[in-house]
Design an enzyme around this catalytic site. Structure first.
Site, mmCIF file in Angstrom:
data_model
loop_
_atom_site.group_PDB
_atom_site.id
_atom_site.type_symbol
_atom_site.label_atom_id
_atom_site.label_comp_id
_atom_site.label_asym_id
_atom_site.label_seq_id
_atom_site.Cartn_x
_atom_site.Cartn_y
_atom_site.Cartn_z
ATOM 1 N N SER A 79 0.851 -1.187 0.000
ATOM 2 C CA SER A 79 0.000 0.000 0.000
ATOM 3 C C SER A 79 0.888 1.238 0.000
ATOM 4 C CB SER A 79 -0.901 0.001 1.226
ATOM 5 O OG SER A 79 -0.119 0.285 2.366
ATOM 6 N N LYS A 80 0.217 2.376 -0.050
ATOM 7 C CA LYS A 80 0.908 3.670 -0.143
ATOM 8 C C LYS A 80 2.041 3.832 0.869
ATOM 9 C CE LYS A 80 -2.411 6.941 -1.950
ATOM 10 N NZ LYS A 80 -3.513 7.749 -1.508
ATOM 11 N N ARG A 81 1.805 3.281 2.063
ATOM 12 C CA ARG A 81 2.835 3.543 3.073
ATOM 13 C C ARG A 81 4.153 2.815 2.778
ATOM 14 N NH1 ARG A 81 2.828 -0.517 6.821
ATOM 15 N NH2 ARG A 81 1.155 -2.004 6.413
ATOM 16 N N HIS A 82 4.153 1.923 1.785
ATOM 17 C CA HIS A 82 5.405 1.270 1.386
ATOM 18 C C HIS A 82 6.155 2.091 0.330
ATOM 19 C CE1 HIS A 82 3.030 -2.310 2.797
ATOM 20 N NE2 HIS A 82 4.144 -2.441 3.482
ATOM 21 N N GLY A 83 5.562 3.189 -0.116
ATOM 22 C CA GLY A 83 6.210 3.987 -1.165
ATOM 23 C C GLY A 83 5.286 4.076 -2.357
#
Ligand code: GLU
Length: 467
Positions: free
Chosen positions: A238-242
């Site tokens: 998800s977004k929090r991985h980049g």
């Protein structure tokens, strides 16, 4: 029978790399089978679907080069057809109106939970001939009660689900709009989709969809459910991985072929080969070789692939993509050398096109200030004299080519008994504003004689102010 695959995104956000991988696998399978690939926009959720997201999907597909033979189709254009099928299912006794209220269903659910039962619709309206005129009914599919559904999954093998695990699915809401499982089934049937290739988050829907297709007397497609993509921490990517949106990878300086190559290996392998041209992907791709378990997204590997493609792709191709990034920096490309020549000298040191663009600004625009560290290290008392001598010599170069520029630098270093670095580094800082650039002679060739001389003059004046 023509092999037909489809990519069926819901336009409720950006095109996620997981979606792009699904699209790629569906595209590859169609291409390798000489079949057709359909793009279908599943936009029936009117509240969550946006035109912006449709645009992002189309833009992402185009950027990746995943062309479709049919579509884009929009499910919102098929409402009449869905209604027709819903009516057909009612007429043939495979669907029914359900008048149970939200409260009733909630109560049922609470009871089932308290009894440690799986929450499911109890079939109250299934055979009851109730008509309550003051309430808008939903329409439910009459799921078979006995037997099992076997999904012959091309990736995961047979998946068996007992019908008693499946309750009667709502196929039309109270306002008459069809639900996801119904629309997918109708379109897959009408579009003669032979292979449904999608994420394994849809496995739960598959037996229900198969039952509806059976009720409609339709031929069942083959199914291939692709495993999830995880972030490095093991959670769903998800977004929090980049970066997770396809266009964000473009923005961060990746080439589409690098992302495609990365995605094809994410969950599929062909021996231990890592680098695949598009033709090779099409030739070797087999659903049977798709991994059964989830794969982890690895940015480092993607970066490595990106550098590989920046190094090996046609420079003209890289230049086309680089020009977009130069545009982002608002550079006037007519004010400097041909971009393809910049690619040729920059590509070895650039892992992304963002890096390449940032490192090439000085070819097209005067830099505003010198890098402080570079100044400290390379501009000192006496450097102005070295640069003055260089200026004098460079002025005389009649044929402004790297080899002749190189000669000037070597000869000057010799005549001043300095090592090359003591001449080339100040010169580099003078013309680039920083201590890093491709080989100085090639940099100067591309920059041109006029700009080089002007920048050397500017540096001489600047050094004088330091003393
Ligand atoms: N629209 C669904 C989604 O975006 C996919 C449906 C399908 O592939 O069957 O998740």
């Amino acid at each position: 029978m023509t092999i037909t695959t489809r990519f069926a995104p819901s336009p409720t956000g950006y095109l996620h790399v997981g979606g792009a991988r699904t699209a790629l696998f569906s595209w590859l399978y169609a291409r390798k089978s000489g079949g057709q690939f359909i793009l279908r926009i599943e936009d029936t959720d009117l509240e969550r679907s946006t035109q912006e997201s449709v645009n992002a999907i189309l833009e992402g597909m185009a950027w990746l080069g995943l062309d479709y033979d049919l579509g884009p189709f929009y499910q919102t254009h098929h409402f009449d057809r869905y209604k027709e099928i819903i009516q057909q299912l009612i007429a043939q006794g495979d669907a029914y109106y359900c008048y149970c209220s939200k409260d009733e269903l909630e109560q049922l659910r609470t009871e089932q939970m308290a009894n440690k039962e799986k929450p499911r619709y109890n079939g109250k309206c299934r055979d009851a001939q109730v008509v309550e005129l003051d309430r808008q009914p939903v329409i439910r599919f009459k799921n078979p009660v006995d037997g099992v559904v076997t999904i012959p999954d091309l990736v995961k093998g047979d998946i068996v689900v007992a019908n008693k695990e499946l309750d009667d699915l709502i196929i039309a809401r109270g306002d008459g709009t069809p639900t996801y499982n119904l629309t997918v089934v109708v379109d897959d049937m009408d579009m003669k989709v032979t292979h449904v290739i999608r994420g394994d988050d849809h496995i739960n829907n598959t037996p229900r969809q198969m039952n509806i297709l059976n009720a409609l007397g339709a031929e069942l497609p083959k199914y291939a459910h692709l495993p999830m993509i995880l972030g490095a921490d093991g959670a769903r990517l998800s977004k929090r991985h980049g970066a997770v949106s396809v266009m964000q990878f473009r923005d961060e300086g990746y080439l589409p072929e690098a992302l495609l190559n990365y995605l094809v290996r994410l969950g599929w392998s062909h021996g231990d080969q890592e680098i695949f041209s598009l033709d090779e992907m099409v030739e070797y791709f087999e659903l049977a070789d798709v991994n059964v378990s989830a794969s982890t997204f690895n940015m480092e590997k993607l970066l490595w692939l990106n550098h590989h493609y920046i190094m090996t792709a046609e420079p003209e191709h890289v230049a086309r993509h680089l020009s977009w990034h130069m545009g982002q920096l608002e550079l006037d490309l007519s004010a400097g050398p041909a971009l393809v020549d910049v690619v040729k000298i920059q590509r070895e040191r650039s892992k992304t096109l963002v890096e390449m663009a940032a490192a090439s600004v000085y070819f097209y625009k005067e830099f505003e200030s010198y890098d402080e560290k570079a100044v400290k290290k390379n501009f000192s008392v006496g450097t102005d004299q070295v640069l003055s001598c260089l200026h004098e010599q460079l002025l005389t170069v009649a044929d402004w080519k790297a080899e002749f520029v190189h000669e000037v630098i070597v000869q000057l270093a010799e005549s001043l008994s300095l090592n090359m670095g003591k001449v080339a580094q100040p010169l580099r800082v003078a013309v680039c504003g920083c201590a890093v650039s491709p080989a100085i002679d090639m940099t100067l060739e591309l920059l041109g004689q006029k700009k080089t001389l002007a920048r050397v003059e500017r540096a001489i004046a600047y050094i004088k102010t330091l003393n």
